[in-house]
Design a protein around this motif. Structure first.
Motif, PDB file in Angstrom:
ATOM      1  N   GLN A 246       2.849 -43.671  -9.468  1.00  0.00           N
ATOM      2  CA  GLN A 246       2.056 -43.255  -8.315  1.00  0.00           C
ATOM      3  C   GLN A 246       0.710 -43.953  -8.365  1.00  0.00           C
ATOM      4  O   GLN A 246      -0.060 -43.754  -9.311  1.00  0.00           O
ATOM      5  CB  GLN A 246       1.867 -41.736  -8.286  1.00  0.00           C
ATOM      6  CG  GLN A 246       1.187 -41.239  -7.029  1.00  0.00           C
ATOM      7  CD  GLN A 246       1.287 -39.738  -6.860  1.00  0.00           C
ATOM      8  OE1 GLN A 246       1.517 -39.004  -7.812  1.00  0.00           O
ATOM      9  NE2 GLN A 246       1.127 -39.273  -5.632  1.00  0.00           N
ATOM     10  N   ALA A 247       0.458 -44.755  -7.353  1.00  0.00           N
ATOM     11  CA  ALA A 247      -0.828 -45.430  -7.208  1.00  0.00           C
ATOM     12  C   ALA A 247      -1.755 -44.558  -6.376  1.00  0.00           C
ATOM     13  O   ALA A 247      -1.301 -43.708  -5.603  1.00  0.00           O
ATOM     14  CB  ALA A 247      -0.625 -46.790  -6.546  1.00  0.00           C
ATOM     15  N   PRO A 248      -3.065 -44.747  -6.493  1.00  0.00           N
ATOM     16  CA  PRO A 248      -4.021 -43.950  -5.719  1.00  0.00           C
ATOM     17  C   PRO A 248      -3.736 -44.041  -4.231  1.00  0.00           C
ATOM     18  O   PRO A 248      -3.562 -45.127  -3.682  1.00  0.00           O
ATOM     19  CB  PRO A 248      -5.360 -44.580  -6.078  1.00  0.00           C
ATOM     20  CG  PRO A 248      -5.156 -45.175  -7.417  1.00  0.00           C
ATOM     21  CD  PRO A 248      -3.734 -45.686  -7.418  1.00  0.00           C
ATOM     22  N   GLY A 249      -3.645 -42.884  -3.589  1.00  0.00           N
ATOM     23  CA  GLY A 249      -3.437 -42.844  -2.156  1.00  0.00           C
ATOM     24  C   GLY A 249      -2.022 -43.108  -1.699  1.00  0.00           C
ATOM     25  O   GLY A 249      -1.748 -43.188  -0.498  1.00  0.00           O
ATOM     26  N   LYS A 250      -1.100 -43.252  -2.661  1.00  0.00           N
ATOM     27  CA  LYS A 250       0.292 -43.536  -2.311  1.00  0.00           C
ATOM     28  C   LYS A 250       1.200 -42.453  -2.866  1.00  0.00           C
ATOM     29  O   LYS A 250       0.856 -41.722  -3.792  1.00  0.00           O
ATOM     30  CB  LYS A 250       0.713 -44.898  -2.848  1.00  0.00           C
ATOM     31  CG  LYS A 250      -0.037 -46.064  -2.210  1.00  0.00           C
ATOM     32  CD  LYS A 250       0.553 -47.383  -2.663  1.00  0.00           C
ATOM     33  CE  LYS A 250      -0.129 -48.543  -1.966  1.00  0.00           C
ATOM     34  NZ  LYS A 250       0.448 -49.860  -2.390  1.00  0.00           N
TER      35      LYS A 250
ATOM     36  N   ARG B 190       4.512 -41.015  -4.861  1.00  0.00           N
ATOM     37  CA  ARG B 190       5.198 -41.404  -6.083  1.00  0.00           C
ATOM     38  C   ARG B 190       6.481 -42.129  -5.738  1.00  0.00           C
ATOM     39  O   ARG B 190       7.241 -41.694  -4.871  1.00  0.00           O
ATOM     40  CB  ARG B 190       5.484 -40.157  -6.918  1.00  0.00           C
ATOM     41  CG  ARG B 190       6.074 -40.429  -8.273  1.00  0.00           C
ATOM     42  CD  ARG B 190       6.050 -39.169  -9.113  1.00  0.00           C
ATOM     43  NE  ARG B 190       6.699 -38.071  -8.445  1.00  0.00           N
ATOM     44  CZ  ARG B 190       6.617 -36.802  -8.861  1.00  0.00           C
ATOM     45  NH1 ARG B 190       5.883 -36.510  -9.913  1.00  0.00           N
ATOM     46  NH2 ARG B 190       7.252 -35.853  -8.212  1.00  0.00           N
TER      47      ARG B 190
ATOM     48  N   ALA C 232      -0.812 -48.129 -11.539  1.00  0.00           N
ATOM     49  CA  ALA C 232      -0.408 -46.780 -11.152  1.00  0.00           C
ATOM     50  C   ALA C 232      -0.374 -45.900 -12.393  1.00  0.00           C
ATOM     51  O   ALA C 232      -0.475 -46.394 -13.524  1.00  0.00           O
ATOM     52  CB  ALA C 232       0.983 -46.789 -10.511  1.00  0.00           C
TER      53      ALA C 232
ATOM     54  N   GLN D 270      -1.460 -44.114 -17.694  1.00  0.00           N
ATOM     55  CA  GLN D 270      -2.098 -45.014 -16.732  1.00  0.00           C
ATOM     56  C   GLN D 270      -1.847 -46.471 -17.105  1.00  0.00           C
ATOM     57  O   GLN D 270      -2.061 -46.867 -18.259  1.00  0.00           O
ATOM     58  CB  GLN D 270      -3.605 -44.752 -16.684  1.00  0.00           C
ATOM     59  CG  GLN D 270      -4.382 -45.705 -15.786  1.00  0.00           C
ATOM     60  CD  GLN D 270      -4.133 -45.458 -14.315  1.00  0.00           C
ATOM     61  OE1 GLN D 270      -4.174 -44.323 -13.846  1.00  0.00           O
ATOM     62  NE2 GLN D 270      -3.891 -46.531 -13.555  1.00  0.00           N
TER      63      GLN D 270
ATOM     64  N   THR E 248      -3.120 -50.166 -15.707  1.00  0.00           N
ATOM     65  CA  THR E 248      -4.048 -50.862 -14.819  1.00  0.00           C
ATOM     66  C   THR E 248      -3.922 -52.359 -15.063  1.00  0.00           C
ATOM     67  O   THR E 248      -4.068 -52.811 -16.200  1.00  0.00           O
ATOM     68  CB  THR E 248      -5.490 -50.412 -15.048  1.00  0.00           C
ATOM     69  OG1 THR E 248      -5.587 -48.992 -14.880  1.00  0.00           O
ATOM     70  CG2 THR E 248      -6.432 -51.097 -14.069  1.00  0.00           C
TER      71      THR E 248
END
Length: 123
Positions: free
Chosen positions: A38-42, A44, A91, A118, A120
């Motif tokens: 799950q990326a920020p704002g998206k 899963r 994500a 996490q 990155t």
């Protein structure tokens, strides 16, 4: 079933990482383990899954050819080898277990979830 995900970190584009998902507890009820992210704002999304019994693997199109899922039944642990990482792979990665061996990419069919690790990827 308890799941402990580990191995995340900060890497540059093109690098590799290996995530681990260690299972404990009533592992005999686990038939398949999947990785989701799950990326920020998206929402899963599915990454890969593997069945304990026969090692059958499934991958999202976005990671085919770059990621490899494997398992060690003796430990029992599932690994996600991630090569040629891209910034869009950034994500939180979660592993999950299901007693349905055909759960595949359907997240709602997974009963137990790890805490997430996490990843990155910098450009």
């Amino acid at each position: 079933v308890q799941l402990q995900a580990s191995g995340g970190g900060l890497v540059q584009a093109g690098a590799s990482l290996t995530l681990s998902c260690a299972a404990s507890g009533r592992t005999s009820s686990s038939r398949i383990v999947g990785w989701f992210r799950q990326a920020p704002g998206k929402e899963r999304g599915f990454v890969a899954a593997i069945r304990w019994s026969d090692g059958n693997q499934r991958y999202a199109d976005s990671v085919k050819g770059r990621f490899t899922i494997s398992r060690d039944n003796a430990k029992p642990t599932v690994f996600l080898q991630m090569n040629s990482l891209k910034p869009e792979d950034t994500a939180v990665y979660y592993c999950a277990s299901s007693n349905n061996p055909f759960a595949g990419s359907v997240s709602k069919l997974y009963d137990y979830w790890g805490q997430g690790t996490q990843v990155t990827v910098s450009s």
